[in-house]
Design a protein around this motif. Structure first.
Motif, PDB file in Angstrom:
ATOM      1  N   ALA A 139       0.813  -1.222   0.000  1.00 38.22           N
ATOM      2  CA  ALA A 139       0.000   0.000   0.000  1.00 38.22           C
ATOM      3  C   ALA A 139       0.847   1.272   0.000  1.00 38.22           C
ATOM      4  O   ALA A 139       1.836   1.383   0.734  1.00 38.22           O
ATOM      5  CB  ALA A 139      -0.927   0.006   1.212  1.00 38.22           C
ATOM      6  N   THR A 140       0.416   2.222  -0.833  1.00 36.68           N
ATOM      7  CA  THR A 140       1.008   3.557  -0.853  1.00 36.68           C
ATOM      8  C   THR A 140       0.223   4.468   0.089  1.00 36.68           C
ATOM      9  O   THR A 140      -0.817   4.082   0.629  1.00 36.68           O
ATOM     10  CB  THR A 140       0.954   4.145  -2.266  1.00 36.68           C
ATOM     11  N   ALA A 141       0.709   5.673   0.253  1.00 34.97           N
ATOM     12  CA  ALA A 141      -0.020   6.646   1.082  1.00 34.97           C
ATOM     13  C   ALA A 141      -1.409   6.900   0.510  1.00 34.97           C
ATOM     14  O   ALA A 141      -2.386   7.036   1.268  1.00 34.97           O
ATOM     15  CB  ALA A 141       0.773   7.950   1.165  1.00 34.97           C
ATOM     16  N   GLU A 142      -1.525   6.944  -0.803  1.00 33.19           N
ATOM     17  CA  GLU A 142      -2.831   7.156  -1.432  1.00 33.19           C
ATOM     18  C   GLU A 142      -3.748   5.964  -1.186  1.00 33.19           C
ATOM     19  O   GLU A 142      -4.949   6.131  -0.929  1.00 33.19           O
ATOM     20  CB  GLU A 142      -2.660   7.379  -2.939  1.00 33.19           C
ATOM     21  N   ASP A 143      -3.204   4.750  -1.267  1.00 34.82           N
ATOM     22  CA  ASP A 143      -3.998   3.553  -0.987  1.00 34.82           C
ATOM     23  C   ASP A 143      -4.543   3.593   0.440  1.00 34.82           C
ATOM     24  O   ASP A 143      -5.704   3.223   0.681  1.00 34.82           O
ATOM     25  CB  ASP A 143      -3.147   2.290  -1.153  1.00 34.82           C
ATOM     26  N   ARG A 144      -3.731   4.022   1.369  1.00 38.24           N
ATOM     27  CA  ARG A 144      -4.159   4.085   2.774  1.00 38.24           C
ATOM     28  C   ARG A 144      -5.270   5.119   2.952  1.00 38.24           C
ATOM     29  O   ARG A 144      -6.226   4.892   3.699  1.00 38.24           O
ATOM     30  CB  ARG A 144      -2.970   4.395   3.675  1.00 38.24           C
ATOM     31  N   LYS A 145      -5.149   6.220   2.251  1.00 41.30           N
ATOM     32  CA  LYS A 145      -6.189   7.247   2.323  1.00 41.30           C
ATOM     33  C   LYS A 145      -7.507   6.710   1.777  1.00 41.30           C
ATOM     34  O   LYS A 145      -8.575   6.913   2.375  1.00 41.30           O
ATOM     35  CB  LYS A 145      -5.756   8.480   1.523  1.00 41.30           C
ATOM     36  N   VAL A 146      -7.449   6.010   0.654  1.00 41.25           N
ATOM     37  CA  VAL A 146      -8.652   5.449   0.033  1.00 41.25           C
ATOM     38  C   VAL A 146      -9.310   4.440   0.964  1.00 41.25           C
ATOM     39  O   VAL A 146     -10.540   4.423   1.127  1.00 41.25           O
ATOM     40  CB  VAL A 146      -8.304   4.796  -1.322  1.00 41.25           C
ATOM     41  N   ALA A 147      -8.508   3.595   1.599  1.00 47.04           N
ATOM     42  CA  ALA A 147      -9.054   2.584   2.502  1.00 47.04           C
ATOM     43  C   ALA A 147      -9.721   3.216   3.718  1.00 47.04           C
ATOM     44  O   ALA A 147     -10.803   2.795   4.146  1.00 47.04           O
ATOM     45  CB  ALA A 147      -7.944   1.629   2.942  1.00 47.04           C
ATOM     46  N   GLN A 148      -9.088   4.235   4.272  1.00 48.27           N
ATOM     47  CA  GLN A 148      -9.680   4.930   5.424  1.00 48.27           C
ATOM     48  C   GLN A 148     -11.002   5.590   5.048  1.00 48.27           C
ATOM     49  O   GLN A 148     -11.978   5.519   5.810  1.00 48.27           O
ATOM     50  CB  GLN A 148      -8.698   5.978   5.946  1.00 48.27           C
ATOM     51  N   GLU A 149     -11.035   6.219   3.887  1.00 48.40           N
ATOM     52  CA  GLU A 149     -12.266   6.869   3.432  1.00 48.40           C
ATOM     53  C   GLU A 149     -13.360   5.839   3.165  1.00 48.40           C
ATOM     54  O   GLU A 149     -14.539   6.092   3.440  1.00 48.40           O
ATOM     55  CB  GLU A 149     -11.980   7.691   2.177  1.00 48.40           C
ATOM     56  N   ALA A 150     -12.980   4.674   2.654  1.00 45.63           N
ATOM     57  CA  ALA A 150     -13.965   3.625   2.368  1.00 45.63           C
ATOM     58  C   ALA A 150     -14.620   3.133   3.656  1.00 45.63           C
ATOM     59  O   ALA A 150     -15.838   2.923   3.704  1.00 45.63           O
ATOM     60  CB  ALA A 150     -13.305   2.462   1.631  1.00 45.63           C
ATOM     61  N   LEU A 151     -13.814   2.965   4.714  1.00 43.65           N
ATOM     62  CA  LEU A 151     -14.406   2.506   5.973  1.00 43.65           C
ATOM     63  C   LEU A 151     -15.259   3.602   6.612  1.00 43.65           C
ATOM     64  O   LEU A 151     -16.329   3.317   7.164  1.00 43.65           O
ATOM     65  CB  LEU A 151     -13.324   2.055   6.953  1.00 43.65           C
ATOM     66  N   THR A 152     -14.808   4.845   6.525  1.00 43.16           N
ATOM     67  CA  THR A 152     -15.615   5.951   7.057  1.00 43.16           C
ATOM     68  C   THR A 152     -16.975   6.001   6.370  1.00 43.16           C
ATOM     69  O   THR A 152     -18.019   6.144   7.022  1.00 43.16           O
ATOM     70  CB  THR A 152     -14.883   7.286   6.864  1.00 43.16           C
ATOM     71  N   THR A 153     -16.983   5.871   5.047  1.00 41.68           N
ATOM     72  CA  THR A 153     -18.242   5.878   4.289  1.00 41.68           C
ATOM     73  C   THR A 153     -19.123   4.710   4.687  1.00 41.68           C
ATOM     74  O   THR A 153     -20.339   4.860   4.875  1.00 41.68           O
ATOM     75  CB  THR A 153     -17.947   5.830   2.782  1.00 41.68           C
ATOM     76  N   LEU A 154     -18.528   3.523   4.820  1.00 35.54           N
ATOM     77  CA  LEU A 154     -19.290   2.343   5.210  1.00 35.54           C
ATOM     78  C   LEU A 154     -19.930   2.537   6.578  1.00 35.54           C
ATOM     79  O   LEU A 154     -21.111   2.235   6.775  1.00 35.54           O
ATOM     80  CB  LEU A 154     -18.381   1.113   5.218  1.00 35.54           C
ATOM     81  N   GLU A 155     -19.184   3.060   7.528  1.00 35.63           N
ATOM     82  CA  GLU A 155     -19.725   3.257   8.876  1.00 35.63           C
ATOM     83  C   GLU A 155     -20.850   4.292   8.876  1.00 35.63           C
ATOM     84  O   GLU A 155     -21.826   4.154   9.617  1.00 35.63           O
ATOM     85  CB  GLU A 155     -18.604   3.654   9.829  1.00 35.63           C
ATOM     86  N   GLN A 156     -20.717   5.308   8.040  1.00 41.11           N
ATOM     87  CA  GLN A 156     -21.792   6.299   7.921  1.00 41.11           C
ATOM     88  C   GLN A 156     -23.043   5.663   7.331  1.00 41.11           C
ATOM     89  O   GLN A 156     -24.165   5.944   7.777  1.00 41.11           O
ATOM     90  CB  GLN A 156     -21.327   7.475   7.055  1.00 41.11           C
ATOM     91  N   GLN A 157     -22.865   4.797   6.334  1.00 38.50           N
ATOM     92  CA  GLN A 157     -23.999   4.107   5.724  1.00 38.50           C
ATOM     93  C   GLN A 157     -24.678   3.179   6.729  1.00 38.50           C
ATOM     94  O   GLN A 157     -25.910   3.054   6.745  1.00 38.50           O
ATOM     95  CB  GLN A 157     -23.533   3.300   4.508  1.00 38.50           C
ATOM     96  N   GLN A 158     -23.896   2.536   7.572  1.00 42.49           N
ATOM     97  CA  GLN A 158     -24.460   1.626   8.567  1.00 42.49           C
ATOM     98  C   GLN A 158     -25.318   2.368   9.588  1.00 42.49           C
ATOM     99  O   GLN A 158     -26.208   1.773  10.200  1.00 42.49           O
ATOM    100  CB  GLN A 158     -23.338   0.878   9.286  1.00 42.49           C
ATOM    101  N   ASP A 159     -25.055   3.652   9.762  1.00 43.26           N
ATOM    102  CA  ASP A 159     -25.807   4.450  10.728  1.00 43.26           C
ATOM    103  C   ASP A 159     -27.110   5.000  10.153  1.00 43.26           C
ATOM    104  O   ASP A 159     -27.903   5.606  10.877  1.00 43.26           O
ATOM    105  CB  ASP A 159     -24.955   5.621  11.230  1.00 43.26           C
ATOM    106  N   MET A 160     -27.330   4.794   8.842  1.00 45.46           N
ATOM    107  CA  MET A 160     -28.525   5.337   8.198  1.00 45.46           C
ATOM    108  C   MET A 160     -29.426   4.213   7.731  1.00 45.46           C
ATOM    109  O   MET A 160     -28.956   3.248   7.120  1.00 45.46           O
ATOM    110  CB  MET A 160     -28.130   6.220   7.000  1.00 45.46           C
ATOM    111  N   ASP A 161     -30.707   4.331   8.014  1.00 43.75           N
ATOM    112  CA  ASP A 161     -31.669   3.324   7.578  1.00 43.75           C
ATOM    113  C   ASP A 161     -31.868   3.394   6.070  1.00 43.75           C
ATOM    114  O   ASP A 161     -31.853   4.475   5.470  1.00 43.75           O
ATOM    115  CB  ASP A 161     -33.029   3.547   8.263  1.00 43.75           C
TER     116      ASP A 161
END
Length: 213
Positions: free
Chosen positions: A100-122
């Motif tokens: 993983a590059t620094a950009e890959d790590r950023k993408v992965a962090q953003e993907a989990l943040t988005t997923l967690e936000q989606q899990q909080d919404m019906d």
């Protein structure tokens, strides 16, 4: 800056796929092409293109003179798909952590943040967010590995929704995803491989009991 142009076929594909994943088009249901075409305001050509793609994704089955039917959920299929993921994905995710590059790590962090936000919404289609997160961890392993596992994740999405239905499963998944990401960001490939194997293995175990072998 590139502009992505989405065709009518793409848009139709997204809408019908969402209905299937959300369960509003139940397994075994015939696809009423005239109704969908009228509701979406599209002609038969983009609709047929979209349905053909959904068949390739394993979400629909076509029959001569009968059209398309939403594929039934199958314990045997779930076992096969998740067993394959269990064989391939832990090592691929560990390779992703190593490469993983620094950009890959950023993408992965953003993907989990988005997923967690989606899990909080019906009513959100967060099984797709789940796929995006896992594939973000796999992508640095290489394009062939990513393509193969993307196919398995597409096949597994409906089963992920079934797996998450019982109370407490969402929170468990959230906790496991966070643990995997933290190890992945730290480059601890051995721990990533172990955590990913446990995560997929637990899902496979649960699905066998929910759907039968």
């Amino acid at each position: 800056m590139s502009i992505v142009v989405r065709t009518l076929s793409d848009q139709t594909y997204d809408v019908v796929r969402r209905h299937i994943l959300m369960g509003t088009m139940a397994p075994g249901t015939p696809v009423r092409q005239d109704v969908i075409a009228n509701e979406l305001g599209v002609s038969k050509i983009p609709l047929r293109e979209a349905l053909g793609r959904l068949e390739q994704d394993g979400l629909l089955t076509s029959y001569p003179n009968r059209g398309y039917v939403v594929r039934p959920l199958s314990g045997a299929e779930a076992t096969e798909v998740f067993a394959l993921r269990l064989k391939l994905e832990p090592g691929a995710t560990a390779d992703g952590a190593r490469n993983a590059t620094a950009e890959d790590r950023k993408v992965a962090q953003e993907a989990l943040t988005t997923l967690e936000q989606q899990q909080d919404m019906d009513g959100t289609d967060h099984v797709t967010g789940n796929r995006v997160f896992h594939l973000a961890l796999i992508r640095p392993a290489g394009p062939v590995t990513h393509t193969l596992l993307k196919r398995l994740h597409i096949l597994s999405e409906r089963y992920v929704r079934v797996h998450l239905a019982p109370q407490g499963r969402e929170e468990r998944a959230r906790r496991e995803h966070r643990q995997i990401l933290e190890a992945w960001l730290a480059g601890d490939s051995a721990l990533v491989e172990s955590l990913t194997a446990n995560h997929i293995g637990a899902t496979l175990y649960d699905l066998k009991h929910q759907l039968g072998d």
